[in-house]
Design an enzyme around this catalytic site. Structure first.
Site, PDB file in Angstrom:
ATOM      1  N   LYS A  28      -3.916   8.571  -7.542  1.00  0.00           N
ATOM      2  CA  LYS A  28      -3.635   9.030  -8.901  1.00  0.00           C
ATOM      3  C   LYS A  28      -4.537  10.216  -9.240  1.00  0.00           C
ATOM      4  O   LYS A  28      -4.065  11.236  -9.756  1.00  0.00           O
ATOM      5  CB  LYS A  28      -3.886   7.868  -9.871  1.00  0.00           C
ATOM      6  CG  LYS A  28      -3.292   8.057 -11.234  1.00  0.00           C
ATOM      7  CD  LYS A  28      -3.635   6.866 -12.151  1.00  0.00           C
ATOM      8  CE  LYS A  28      -2.858   5.618 -11.793  1.00  0.00           C
ATOM      9  NZ  LYS A  28      -3.394   4.419 -12.481  1.00  0.00           N
ATOM     10  N   ARG A  99      -8.595   4.850 -16.134  1.00  0.00           N
ATOM     11  CA  ARG A  99      -7.520   4.353 -15.262  1.00  0.00           C
ATOM     12  C   ARG A  99      -7.983   4.149 -13.829  1.00  0.00           C
ATOM     13  O   ARG A  99      -8.721   4.954 -13.291  1.00  0.00           O
ATOM     14  CB  ARG A  99      -6.354   5.341 -15.252  1.00  0.00           C
ATOM     15  CG  ARG A  99      -6.034   5.902 -16.587  1.00  0.00           C
ATOM     16  CD  ARG A  99      -5.033   7.046 -16.493  1.00  0.00           C
ATOM     17  NE  ARG A  99      -3.719   6.606 -16.024  1.00  0.00           N
ATOM     18  CZ  ARG A  99      -2.728   7.447 -15.782  1.00  0.00           C
ATOM     19  NH1 ARG A  99      -2.905   8.754 -15.903  1.00  0.00           N
ATOM     20  NH2 ARG A  99      -1.564   6.990 -15.381  1.00  0.00           N
ATOM     21  N   GLY A 108       0.129  -1.501 -10.679  1.00  0.00           N
ATOM     22  CA  GLY A 108      -0.163  -2.603 -11.582  1.00  0.00           C
ATOM     23  C   GLY A 108      -1.169  -3.614 -11.065  1.00  0.00           C
ATOM     24  O   GLY A 108      -1.447  -4.602 -11.718  1.00  0.00           O
ATOM     25  N   MET A 110      -4.375  -3.119 -10.345  1.00  0.00           N
ATOM     26  CA  MET A 110      -5.730  -2.978 -10.878  1.00  0.00           C
ATOM     27  C   MET A 110      -5.631  -2.625 -12.355  1.00  0.00           C
ATOM     28  O   MET A 110      -4.555  -2.522 -12.904  1.00  0.00           O
ATOM     29  CB  MET A 110      -6.493  -1.931 -10.084  1.00  0.00           C
ATOM     30  CG  MET A 110      -6.819  -2.435  -8.698  1.00  0.00           C
ATOM     31  SD  MET A 110      -7.728  -1.235  -7.757  1.00  0.00           S
ATOM     32  CE  MET A 110      -6.596   0.108  -7.709  1.00  0.00           C
ATOM     33  N   ARG A 345       3.454  10.209  -8.079  1.00  0.00           N
ATOM     34  CA  ARG A 345       3.188   9.686  -6.740  1.00  0.00           C
ATOM     35  C   ARG A 345       4.504   9.695  -5.978  1.00  0.00           C
ATOM     36  O   ARG A 345       5.575   9.813  -6.593  1.00  0.00           O
ATOM     37  CB  ARG A 345       2.618   8.266  -6.801  1.00  0.00           C
ATOM     38  CG  ARG A 345       3.574   7.295  -7.427  1.00  0.00           C
ATOM     39  CD  ARG A 345       2.979   5.908  -7.576  1.00  0.00           C
ATOM     40  NE  ARG A 345       3.877   5.104  -8.386  1.00  0.00           N
ATOM     41  CZ  ARG A 345       3.488   4.145  -9.200  1.00  0.00           C
ATOM     42  NH1 ARG A 345       2.225   3.838  -9.327  1.00  0.00           N
ATOM     43  NH2 ARG A 345       4.362   3.457  -9.898  1.00  0.00           N
ATOM     44  N   HIS A 461       8.072  -3.717 -14.293  1.00  0.00           N
ATOM     45  CA  HIS A 461       7.244  -4.172 -13.181  1.00  0.00           C
ATOM     46  C   HIS A 461       8.082  -4.845 -12.101  1.00  0.00           C
ATOM     47  O   HIS A 461       7.978  -4.537 -10.917  1.00  0.00           O
ATOM     48  CB  HIS A 461       6.190  -5.135 -13.728  1.00  0.00           C
ATOM     49  CG  HIS A 461       5.396  -5.812 -12.664  1.00  0.00           C
ATOM     50  ND1 HIS A 461       5.707  -7.079 -12.207  1.00  0.00           N
ATOM     51  CD2 HIS A 461       4.355  -5.397 -11.934  1.00  0.00           C
ATOM     52  CE1 HIS A 461       4.868  -7.405 -11.257  1.00  0.00           C
ATOM     53  NE2 HIS A 461       4.023  -6.406 -11.073  1.00  0.00           N
ATOM     54  N   SER A 810      12.615  -3.512  34.997  1.00  0.00           N
ATOM     55  CA  SER A 810      12.672  -3.779  33.564  1.00  0.00           C
ATOM     56  C   SER A 810      11.583  -4.791  33.240  1.00  0.00           C
ATOM     57  O   SER A 810      11.539  -5.878  33.810  1.00  0.00           O
ATOM     58  CB  SER A 810      14.051  -4.333  33.194  1.00  0.00           C
ATOM     59  OG  SER A 810      14.073  -4.639  31.822  1.00  0.00           O
ATOM     60  N   GLY A 812       9.869  -7.661  31.504  1.00  0.00           N
ATOM     61  CA  GLY A 812      10.170  -8.817  30.673  1.00  0.00           C
ATOM     62  C   GLY A 812       8.863  -9.205  29.999  1.00  0.00           C
ATOM     63  O   GLY A 812       8.085  -9.999  30.532  1.00  0.00           O
ATOM     64  N   THR A 813       8.617  -8.615  28.838  1.00  0.00           N
ATOM     65  CA  THR A 813       7.271  -8.761  28.268  1.00  0.00           C
ATOM     66  C   THR A 813       7.030 -10.123  27.637  1.00  0.00           C
ATOM     67  O   THR A 813       5.899 -10.454  27.326  1.00  0.00           O
ATOM     68  CB  THR A 813       6.983  -7.650  27.248  1.00  0.00           C
ATOM     69  OG1 THR A 813       8.120  -7.508  26.401  1.00  0.00           O
ATOM     70  CG2 THR A 813       6.691  -6.351  27.952  1.00  0.00           C
ATOM     71  N   ASN A 814       8.073 -10.930  27.434  1.00  0.00           N
ATOM     72  CA  ASN A 814       7.805 -12.280  26.922  1.00  0.00           C
ATOM     73  C   ASN A 814       7.073 -13.095  27.993  1.00  0.00           C
ATOM     74  O   ASN A 814       5.997 -13.643  27.752  1.00  0.00           O
ATOM     75  CB  ASN A 814       9.103 -12.989  26.541  1.00  0.00           C
ATOM     76  CG  ASN A 814       9.821 -12.291  25.402  1.00  0.00           C
ATOM     77  OD1 ASN A 814       9.241 -11.439  24.729  1.00  0.00           O
ATOM     78  ND2 ASN A 814      11.067 -12.637  25.196  1.00  0.00           N
ATOM     79  N   CYS A 878      12.779  -5.154  28.264  1.00  0.00           N
ATOM     80  CA  CYS A 878      13.842  -5.925  27.617  1.00  0.00           C
ATOM     81  C   CYS A 878      13.292  -7.151  26.894  1.00  0.00           C
ATOM     82  O   CYS A 878      14.038  -7.983  26.429  1.00  0.00           O
ATOM     83  CB  CYS A 878      14.905  -6.329  28.632  1.00  0.00           C
ATOM     84  SG  CYS A 878      14.283  -7.379  29.946  1.00  0.00           S
ATOM     85  N   TYR A 898      13.721   3.526  28.930  1.00  0.00           N
ATOM     86  CA  TYR A 898      14.454   2.957  27.796  1.00  0.00           C
ATOM     87  C   TYR A 898      13.773   1.706  27.272  1.00  0.00           C
ATOM     88  O   TYR A 898      12.943   1.097  27.946  1.00  0.00           O
ATOM     89  CB  TYR A 898      15.903   2.636  28.195  1.00  0.00           C
ATOM     90  CG  TYR A 898      16.053   1.495  29.181  1.00  0.00           C
ATOM     91  CD1 TYR A 898      16.122   0.165  28.741  1.00  0.00           C
ATOM     92  CD2 TYR A 898      16.119   1.735  30.551  1.00  0.00           C
ATOM     93  CE1 TYR A 898      16.245  -0.881  29.646  1.00  0.00           C
ATOM     94  CE2 TYR A 898      16.247   0.700  31.456  1.00  0.00           C
ATOM     95  CZ  TYR A 898      16.313  -0.608  30.997  1.00  0.00           C
ATOM     96  OH  TYR A 898      16.428  -1.640  31.881  1.00  0.00           O
TER      97      TYR A 898
END
Ligand code: ADP
Ligand code: MG
Ligand code: MG
Length: 929
Positions: A28, A99, A108, A110, A345, A461, A810, A812-814, A878, A898
């Site tokens: 502000k 303010r 709102g 603060m 803002r 609000h 590929s 497999g990140t799990n 994937c 990808y």
């Protein structure tokens, strides 16, 4: 203050502060400086820095440093000069607002104090100066009330009670009906409230008031509302640390009919349309609009009501947008025909408005394409992919309020924030229904699907907060009367209580009892245009995880460039397939197993053909069977129960047969058997029992202590070669058939759970054999790839050798995350992970946010090693991480080809991929720790 701090500059005039330094001056304050400096009309004032706030908060008991107060004093006298008024002056008193405002907007959350500088003496000066007694007493009572609440901690209800009493005495309904006398009475009562509650008289010295107010605003940084808000929106100390304090001359929108106050948006934040948008109230103070106490008029009405000022307002709007190159959300006040801007803002908008304004601002030449792509957080697009109310629904709304934040929400009505939080926590879908909302209700918002208020406008609000959160909101639904105490609401002759199901449509303002059918969200043409820019700038391609033709069709609509993962096991779960699968599993001999697989082959071939037809020449990656096969059998427990029942049934049937024989013996003349007997033949039940027993035996034989690390993926494929061979054949034959039909297809066969190149080599032999045989029998050449998942740590470490067989990888990140952490996901998430996150041992849940420091490091190396062997190798991801923006940014950084994610996340991933490319050389990817 110690040594070096003595000479620090804590206070900046609006005419000197650096408008770019939000960290120091708060959002502000920085914008007030900037607006002042570009020549917009802002009341004179100054900013006290966030650094001063932090220093003060280290030890609030010490009070404000002398040095700071001196600097405030100096700037205050400049304001006095500019305004021609005197702070604490008898004749022409200067009033100020104090303010809050931190680096990140927290609307709102603060505190702000208005009309500071009033006391019994300056009040008389103000009355002389304005000649408007009523206005002055009103200003005074507002000040005592706000200051009492914010700075002295007097509960609001103490004031409200007095207010109501006077209103009743005066016989009026709203405060507009109160006379100057009544307001003077209220002011006096308020002073007494303060005395009664604090044991001290209200501070009358304006300088003391100012000091207390500055401290109160500083303290509001640590208030519950603000802390909750920062936690929810993950506002870290790096993003905003402490609040600045803005002190500025008061201007009054409640000085008569040539005065007004309002809130504006440079474009419509609901739709994104390029028209000035906002609301105002004649003869009112700013808080009246924000609190939703009176329902305001749309700014368009100003064109006829105050044409000259409307013109000025449009001019202000044009200047703001041209300067900030971003939609602005601004506060204005008109005092006796003069327009002031009190705040600006960047406007918060829902996703579809963000997308539309981005595209239109580019087309208007205001910003360039990269800027347009960077102003939208990818996650926000999810809102646009949400369902809407089915337009064919004829159900009548019980009332129509203002469409304050678009989208549809269905849930049970709850009438206060605490209960909304409580019921929301238990997993219920809640709609928070209030007369009006206050910042104190914020926790109720978090727990709700949507918000419904009976009072307040589109800038109330409730509306502002809901829009920021992307939650549907209907405000100003005036027909609804809420009784919080009895948890009950009434609309005309309809009533509903807490727990009643309601539907709100924030796009139209309609409110319905019960739930109303919805339809899937549609892609707007603006979004399609924006994402086409994204695709041009991105280096990563975005694929979808899709198992069925329906999934694939949907993913295509979302812009998927191919299928990155088709899980074949999902295809075996259909009702007509599962029995075949079970037959295959319980088979005791290879012949029996082959017989079952021969029946599955044509089914799989049709599955793949369906996918290929939809995806055309786009790549389709098909993963061979992955899970342990006992997953296709009922659990041991279930089988045992079924068997017990069946045996019981068999005994009964045997008994019935004895009975029926006896009956037949007694009654031979009737002759023929009833047809029911066929079904009640115990031999039939015996057969079922035998099958189930075989399943149980097999299930027990297949039992594994840790199935996820057990007999699955390629390990299963190698022990039961017929399964993978059938799948490979189905893939290649369906590709051949599509090719015959003139569709050029590009399947990619992917092997799961690989840990050594020997595994790949063996599967590869089957692939080569099958290719030769299919090419021969169809008389054509196939175009496909053979590759490997990287989801086992060893596979990553041996990527160079795997790449000799695999044409693509590929991640497999799990599974790779489970393996890297040695966490089993379900156990981790249900047991210790929340504690790990709370205590900061781990910053995120690594199953949601890719652990770039650990898992990511392995990935980065694997990519390098793999491409060392095969430089042009495609590498993708994937796992679920493939759809998360921060993880996508990392995937871009390590040079993946990808990402693949679920269909509805494809648009999010496309935008994130473009942002990753645009931010390539900017900030580092990861957070601390
Ligand atoms: P918030 O950050 O919660 O919006 P603000 O500091 O903007 O709080 O102030 C609350 C209200 O008071 C706003 O409507 C604002 O326009 C009004 N206001 C603040 N300062 C002044 C002033 N100097 N003159 C007139 N109105 C003011
Ligand atoms: Mg404000
Ligand atoms: Mg896996």
């Amino acid at each position: 203050m110690q040594g070096e701090d003595m000479s620090r500059k804590w206070v900046y005039a609006f005419s000197e502060g650096d408008g770019k330094n939000k960290k120091l001056l708060g959002g502000k304050g920085a914008n007030l400086c900037e607006m002042t400096q570009i020549g917009l009309r802002v009341p004179p004032g100054f900013v006290i820095t966030t650094e001063a706030c932090l220093l003060y908060l280290k030890d609030p008991k010490q009070g404000l440093p002398e040095e700071l107060l001196d600097q405030v004093q100096k700037e205050l006298s400049v304001v006095e000069k500019k305004s021609g008024r005197v702070f604490g002056g008898r004749d022409n008193p200067l009033l100020v607002s104090v303010r809050s405002g931190s680096a990140m907007s927290m609307p709102g959350m603060m505190d702000t104090i208005l009309n500071l500088g009033l006391n019994d003496e300056t009040l008389q000066g103000l009355i002389q100066q304005t000649g408007n007694e009523r206005f002055c007493y009103d200003a005074y009572r507002r000040f005592i009330q706000l200051f009492g609440k914010v700075a002295l901690g007097v509960p609001e209800t103490e004031f409200d009670n007095e207010f109501e009493e006077v209103k009743q005495k005066a016989g009026v309904k709203t405060d507009v009906g109160l006379s100057a006398r009544d307001l003077a009475d209220i002011a006096k009562r308020f002073l007494n409230v303060v005395m009664r509650f604090t044991g001290k008289s209200f501070p009358s010295d304006p300088r003391e008031q100012l000091e207390i107010a500055i401290r109160a605003v500083f303290n509001s940084w640590g208030g519950k509302r603000a802390v909750d808000y920062r936690r929810e929106f993950k506002i870290t100390p790096e993003m905003a640390n402490g609040t600045a304090v803005n002190v500025m001359e008061m201007v009054f929108g409640n000085m008569g009919d040539d005065s007004a106050t309002g809130v504006g948006f440079t474009r419509d934040p609901g739709t994104g349309e390029n028209v000035i948008f906002g609301e105002y109230l004649v003869n009112a103070q700013g808080e009246d609009v924000v609190a939703g106490i009176r329902t305001p008029k749309p700014v368009s009405a100003m064109a006829t009501e105050m044409p000259r000022l409307y013109h000025e307002l449009v001019d202000l709007r044009n200047k703001l947008e041209a300067h900030y190159k971003e939609i602005q959300d601004f506060e204005f006040t008109i005092e006796k025909g003069i327009l002031y801007c009190l705040q600006t803002r960047n406007g918060k908008m829902n996703a579809s408005a963000l997308v539309r304004t981005s595209v239109e601002m580019v087309n208007d030449g205001l910003i360039d394409k990269p800027a347009a792509l960077l102003r939208i957080q990818p996650e926000m697009l999810e809102q646009m992919l949400f369902p809407r109310l089915d337009p064919h629904v004829t159900k009548k709304p019980i009332t129509i309020g203002l469409p304050a934040s678009p989208g549809v929400a269905v849930g049970i009505a709850v009438f206060d924030a605490d209960r909304a939080e409580k019921r929301g926590r238990t997993g219920e879908r809640v709609i928070l229904v209030r007369e009006e909302t206050k910042p104190e209700d914020i926790h109720g918002f978090f727990a709700s699907q949507g918000i419904l208020t009976s009072r307040g406008g589109k800038t109330s609000h409730a509306a502002v907060v809901a829009r920021g959160m992307g939650k549907p909101c209907v405000s100003g639904a005036e027909g609804i009367v809420v009784d919080v105490r009895t948890r009950h609401a009434r609309v005309g002759d309809q009533e509903f209580s807490e727990g009643a199901l309601i539907t709100i449509d924030g796009t139209t303002g309609a409110v319905y009892l019960g739930d109303v059918p919805m339809i899937e969200a549609e892609f707007s043409s603006h979004l399609a245009e924006l994402l086409s820019w994204a695709d041009n700038l991105a280096k990563l391609k975005v694929m979808a995880n899709a198992d069925t033709p329906d999934d694939a069709a949907r993913a295509l609509k979302f812009g998927a460039m191919g299928i990155g993962l088709c899980r074949t096991e999902r295809m075996f779960n259909g009702t007509e397939r599962l029995p075949l699968m079970v037959e295959m599993i319980v088979a005791e001999t290879q012949e029996d197993r082959q017989a079952a697989l021969d029946k599955l082959l044509p089914i799989q071939r049709e599955d793949f053909k369906g996918l290929f037809r939809i995806m055309g020449s786009r790549p389709v990656t098909i993963r061979l069977l992955d899970p342990p096969i006992h997953e296709f059998l009922p659990s041991e427990h279930q089988l045992e129960e079924e068997l017990e029942q069946l045996r019981h049934l068999r005994d009964i049937l045997r008994g019935m047969h004895v009975l029926s024989d006896s009956v037949n013996f007694l009654n031979t003349t009737k002759g023929t058997h009833s047809p029911v007997q066929k079904f009640t033949d115990p031999a039939l039940v015996d057969e079922i029992i035998q099958k189930k027993e075989a399943m149980l035996r097999k299930g027990r034989a297949l039992h594994e202590v840790n199935p996820m690390l057990g007999h699955r993926g390629v390990r299963l494929g190698l022990t039961f070669p017929e399964i993978y061979r059938m799948q490979i054949r189905a893939i290649l034959e369906s590709a051949a058939e599509c090719q015959k039909d003139g569709i050029s297809v590009h399947p990619e066969i992917m092997v799961p759970q690989v840990c050594t190149s020997q595994e790949l080599k063996r599967v590869k032999i089957w692939v080569d054999e099958t290719r030769a045989s299919v090419e021969k029998s169809y008389g054509l050449t196939l175009d496909f790839k053979f590759g490997s998942m990287l989801e086992v740590v060893r596979a990553c470490l041996r990527a160079d050798s795997l790449a000799e067989e695999a044409e693509f990888f590929s991640f497999g990140t799990n599974d790779l995350t489970q393996a890297t952490f040695s966490f089993s996901r379900e156990d981790a998430e249900n047991k210790f992970l929340p504690m790990y996150n709370q205590s900061g041992i781990l910053l995120d849940n690594p199953f949601e946010v890719l652990d770039v420091k650990g898992v990511g490091r392995i990935m980065e190396q694997a990519v390098k090693w793999g491409r060392h062997t095969r430089p042009d190798m495609d590498v993708g991801i994937c796992g679920e991480h493939g759809g998360h923006p921060a993880s996508i940014r990392f995937c871009h950084k390590i040079g993946l080809t990808y990402v693949s994610c679920s269909g509805p996340r494809v648009p999010i991933a496309r935008l994130a991929a473009a942002q990753a490319a645009l931010l390539e050389n900017k900030k580092p990817v990861d957070k601390a720790a």
